[in-house]
Enzyme design. Structure first.
Site, short mmCIF file in Angstrom:
data_model
loop_
_atom_site.label_atom_id
_atom_site.label_comp_id
_atom_site.label_asym_id
_atom_site.label_seq_id
_atom_site.Cartn_x
_atom_site.Cartn_y
_atom_site.Cartn_z
N CYS A 51 -12.84 9.58 135.36
CA CYS A 51 -12.24 9.00 134.20
C CYS A 51 -11.41 9.94 133.38
O CYS A 51 -10.59 9.51 132.72
CB CYS A 51 -13.60 8.50 133.26
SG CYS A 51 -14.67 9.66 132.75
N ASN A 52 -11.85 11.24 133.61
CA ASN A 52 -11.23 12.34 132.79
C ASN A 52 -9.99 12.98 133.52
O ASN A 52 -9.36 14.13 133.14
CB ASN A 52 -12.05 13.22 132.47
CG ASN A 52 -12.89 12.60 131.16
OD1 ASN A 52 -12.29 12.13 130.42
ND2 ASN A 52 -14.23 13.07 131.13
N ARG A 53 -10.10 12.62 135.05
CA ARG A 53 -9.03 13.48 135.89
C ARG A 53 -8.70 12.80 137.10
O ARG A 53 -9.62 12.11 137.71
CB ARG A 53 -9.71 14.81 136.26
CG ARG A 53 -10.77 14.89 136.98
CD ARG A 53 -11.29 16.32 137.59
NE ARG A 53 -11.71 17.05 136.23
CZ ARG A 53 -10.91 18.21 135.78
NH1 ARG A 53 -9.72 18.34 136.25
NH2 ARG A 53 -11.33 18.59 134.61
N GLN A 117 -22.13 16.67 136.63
CA GLN A 117 -21.57 15.57 137.44
C GLN A 117 -20.48 15.89 138.11
O GLN A 117 -20.31 15.27 139.22
CB GLN A 117 -21.26 14.36 136.38
CG GLN A 117 -20.92 12.98 136.99
CD GLN A 117 -20.63 11.93 136.08
OE1 GLN A 117 -20.65 12.13 135.02
NE2 GLN A 117 -20.92 10.55 136.46
N SER A 191 -23.64 -1.16 125.21
CA SER A 191 -22.96 -0.83 126.57
C SER A 191 -21.97 0.29 126.63
O SER A 191 -21.19 0.36 127.64
CB SER A 191 -21.85 -2.23 126.92
OG SER A 191 -21.26 -2.35 125.90
#
Length: 414
Positions: A51-53, A117, A191
């Site tokens: 999601c970030n890279r 992660q 959520s």
């Protein structure tokens, strides 16, 4: 051979751009990698997409042409113009690429420095390409060294020891309160990202997780991932007393829990309100401790400051591993030349033994002994020179010698 990385991260792109660049299914990723290696100047590649890279990590023989090819493929994949892609991307070559890869693996380039992660995501991305034949020795060497570097960063610093998200701080506070979360029951409401982090972290620590949200479809995949139970939002007041812990992070404008509450079982309870505005109103119950978002954020800020200090020591480790990796690569480069030297020595000994037998200088019965003697004489001569070459390789001062030897042996192209 060169290393080349094209990098799009939270530092140089917006989330909508990363969404367009992302590889959300294996088929698209495999097709992209296959097309990547169709170019004659790209040898190996894999894609790290989170999601970030989005990182394209490759080995190539022409970085300039390789970059052009990768930009074109990304343009076709995402629909983003070439000008914007080239303007936003960070390009890393050779030693810079290795330093960047080691920094990513060590979580020094993450949005949350020190998060753990990314190492698993990098391993999965590499394994995906390796199993499909898109990675070979060159990237394998770099990735294996990256994991060694990341392990030393974790072992020699405290960069990953302090949680730095509100959700992970909340779970850490719950662990301190209960001693262990194994077997404890937790209800996660919401959520969004904080709810997802809380649910995953609770599951990793052995808690039994239940999930609640106004729109149940939004949490079904997460429930399957953490093997959690889905609880309808309409039953919120009925189930409050069934859980040791409650973690809530909704977008409600008013508290969803408050006023008079009844707990069916008298037990110590810890409720964590991670929402702004708050989800949990004033609670007056002897068995309930409410942890507010402001308290959690103060801990996050303190931990971030500690991690920034640890990052300095971590980058020193990354720099050392980068230098060691390139010294090791150079030592590998000299071995084929040494092997070729000895192969040619053996061929020369065989040729000379056959010549002296043919000339009648040595009886044919002694040809093998003549060959052995000639080979031993050449090896004795070569041995100190080979030792000097290996010493120079160990000390990292080998580039000029490799080029010279390759020229002498007519192996420059190889």
């Amino acid at each position: 051979m060169h290393y080349l990385i094209l990098s799009f991260t939270h530092k140089n792109t917006t989330l909508p751009i990363r969404d367009k660049l992302a590889f959300n299914d294996d088929a698209a990723k495999e097709t992209f990698l296959a097309r990547t290696l169709e170019a004659p100047y790209l040898n190996e590649a894999f894609v790290l997409s989170t999601c970030n890279r989005i990182e394209l990590i490759s080995s190539c023989n022409n970085p300039g042409e390789a970059a052009k090819h990768l930009f074109m493929l990304l343009h076709e994949h995402s629909g983003i113009s070439l000008n914007e892609l080239e303007g936003r991307a960070e390009l890393f070559e050779d030693q810079g690429a290795i330093h960047h890869l080691f920094s990513v693996a060590s979580s020094l380039d993450s949005l949350i420095v020190g998060e753990t992660q990314i190492a698993g995501q990098l391993k999965d991305a590499y394994r995906f390409a390796l199993e499909r034949g898109h990675c070979g020795d060159k990237l394998t060497r770099a990735v294996n060294y990256a994991f060694k570097c990341a392990a030393e960063v974790r072992n020699q610093t405290d960069i990953s020891s302090k949680p730095v998200s509100v959700a992970s701080v909340a779970v850490a506070a719950a662990r301190r309160a209960f001693g262990t979360l194994s077997g404890k029951r937790a209800l996660v409401i919401g959520s969004g990202e904080m709810s997802v982090i809380a649910a995953r972290t609770l599951k990793n620590h052995g808690a039994e997780v239940s999930l609640m949200n106004r729109t149940m479809a939004k949490i079904e995949a997460l429930a399957e991932e953490v093997k959690g139970t889905l609880v309808p939002f309409t039953r919120l007041k009925d189930v409050l007393g069934e859980y040791d812990m409650i973690f809530t992070a909704t977008s409600a404008e008013e508290p969803i829990i408050g006023g008079k509450i009844g707990l069916k079982k008298e037990r110590e309870c810890h409720w964590f309100d991670m929402a702004v505005p708050r989800d949990i109103g004033d609670i007056d119950h002897a068995m309930v401790t409410v942890h507010r978002v402001d308290d959690l954020k103060n801990t996050v800020d303190e931990n971030i400051m500690l991690r920034e200090e640890e990052a300095k020591a971590s980058f020193a480790i990354v720099g050392r591993y980068t230098a060691e990796f390139y010294a090791w690569l150079k030592s590998l480069n000299i071995e084929p030349l040494i092997k070729e030297l000895y192969r040619r020595a053996d061929a020369a000994a065989s040729t000379e033994a056959a010549r002296v037998v043919g000339k009648g200088y040595v009886p044919e019965a002694y040809e093998a002994q003549a060959q052995k003697m000639a080979l031993q004489a050449i090896k004795r001569f070569l041995h100190p020179q080979v030792q000097q070459l290996r010493k120079a390789a160990d000390e990292g001062d080998i580039d000029a010698m490799i080029d010279s030897m390759a020229f002498i042996l007519d192996m420059s192209e190889e």
